[in-house]
Design an enzyme around this catalytic site. Structure first.
Site, PDB file in Angstrom:
ATOM      1  N   LYS A 280       1.038  -1.258  -0.005  1.00 44.66           N
ATOM      2  CA  LYS A 280       0.127  -0.136   0.036  1.00 44.66           C
ATOM      3  C   LYS A 280       0.979   1.241  -0.006  1.00 44.66           C
ATOM      4  CE  LYS A 280      -3.780  -1.923   2.553  1.00 44.66           C
ATOM      5  NZ  LYS A 280      -3.991  -2.182   4.182  1.00 44.66           N
TER       6      LYS A 280
ATOM      7  N   GLN B 243      -4.821  -1.530  10.203  1.00 42.75           N
ATOM      8  CA  GLN B 243      -4.616  -2.796   9.396  1.00 42.75           C
ATOM      9  C   GLN B 243      -5.333  -3.874  10.544  1.00 42.75           C
ATOM     10  OE1 GLN B 243      -3.640  -3.883   6.284  1.00 42.75           O
ATOM     11  NE2 GLN B 243      -4.625  -5.623   6.953  1.00 42.75           N
TER      12      GLN B 243
ATOM     13  N   ASP C 192     -10.885   3.528   5.022  1.00 43.72           N
ATOM     14  CA  ASP C 192     -11.455   2.105   4.742  1.00 43.72           C
ATOM     15  C   ASP C 192     -12.980   2.226   4.638  1.00 43.72           C
ATOM     16  OD1 ASP C 192      -9.349   0.265   4.330  1.00 43.72           O
ATOM     17  OD2 ASP C 192      -8.829   0.167   6.423  1.00 43.72           O
TER      18      ASP C 192
END
Ligand code: NDP
Length: 280
Positions: A50, A94, A117
């Site tokens: 990422k 994460q 997200d």
């Protein structure tokens, strides 16, 4: 019939290049902060990818890699700092987090306008009422983008989603409903699963069960999107039995190279959106 491949890897690359050019012309850099707690190897590789993709697209990206024993309070304090920092536009944590940390509490601590997200209840709610300020979670957003590359309109199509998780199945159902699909969501308590999947014009497998979807679960000519990431004897595979279903579907995503690369591209797109909204 042999299905056409929906090449997520190529589509994602083109998308990243497109907004990379837009970002270059801004003169400023959207800035993403990724928080990883612990030493899960797959998560570390994924987060480094990422970071690399963000930097290639002209963004700044910090990876806050914290030790396994980091406390919940310490993660919350880091999020407080990132929430307050005007130079940070996107924050993501994460998952999964170590067991001693409450994931929901952590996610809900992220400012909704920096929640790239799209996992906070605020963004899930905005999506469900079709408010364009919603930051839509990256995997469902990537799936919609892929579907639109092969279907001009999704109106009236019957989409069947296998899986009802908060990060894939549920936001995807809302997104497809907002795009005028007729949506059915199935899960472990669903009866006669193959009877339902066989009715799908669009079949999306997000159940995390290697090669579960067989050819006789699929309608001839359907579009099949495989979200699953599984390993059999170390080899990556999806939730769809690709070798069988490729002879039944009209379009299919491969694993790897389908949905996965789109998730990263849409995370960057969401960071760019958060940046634009911060300047509006
Ligand atoms: P979860 O484990 O959170 O959810 C799985 C869902 O599938 C649940 O709703 C579960 O039902 C349902 N399910 C599981 N087994 C069956 C079955 N036998 N029949 C019907 N339904 C079933 O997974 P995620 O949503 O987080 O992820 C799904 C898959 O997608 C995983 O392989 C994951 O690795 C992958 N993934 C890939 C991404 C990408 O970028 N490509 C991003 C995110 C996830 P119930 O609710 O009843 O338990």
């Amino acid at each position: 019939m042999v299905a056409n491949l929906i090449k997520g890897k190529e589509i994602a690359l083109a998308l990243r290049e497109k907004f990379g050019q837009e970002i270059m012309s801004l003169g400023h850099k959207p800035h993403l902060a990724v928080i990883l707690v612990g030493n899960d190897e797959a998560s570390l590789i994924y987060d480094r990818n990422k970071q690399k993709a963000a930097i290639e697209a002209g963004m700044d990206c910090d990876l806050h890699h914290l030790p396994e024993e980091t406390t919940e309070a310490e993660v919350l304090a880091l999020i407080d700092n990132l929430n307050e920092d005007k130079n940070i536009h996107g924050v993501m944590v994460q998952l999964p987090l170590p067991k001693h940390i409450d994931s929901r509490k952590i996610i809900e601590h992220i400012k909704p306008e920096k929640d790239v997200d799209g996992f906070t209840p605020q963004n899930a709610g905005l999506l469900s009422v079709k408010d364009e300020r919603a930051i839509v979670s990256a995997t469902p957003a990537g799936i919609l983008y892929l579907l639109k590359t092969v279907h001009k309109s999704l109106a009236g199509m019957h989409a069947v989603i296998i899986g009802r998780s908060n990060i894939v199945g549920k936001p995807l159902a809302a997104l497809l409903l907002n795009n005028d699909c007729t949506v059915t969501v199935v899960h472990t308590k669903t009866r006669n699963l193959p009877e339902i999947t066989k009715q799908a014009d669009i079949l999306i497998a997000a159940c995390g069960k290697a090669k579960m979807v067989k050819a006789d679960w699929v309608k001839e000519g359907a579009t099949v999107i495989d979200v699953g990431i599984n390993r059999i004897n170390g080899k990556l595979c999806g939730d769809v039995d690709f070798d069988e279903v490729v002879n039944k579907a009209a379009y299919i995503t491969p694993v790897p190279g389908g949905v996965g690369p789109m998730t990263i591209a849409m995370l960057l797109e969401n960071t760019y959106q958060a940046y634009r909204q911060s300047k509006a």
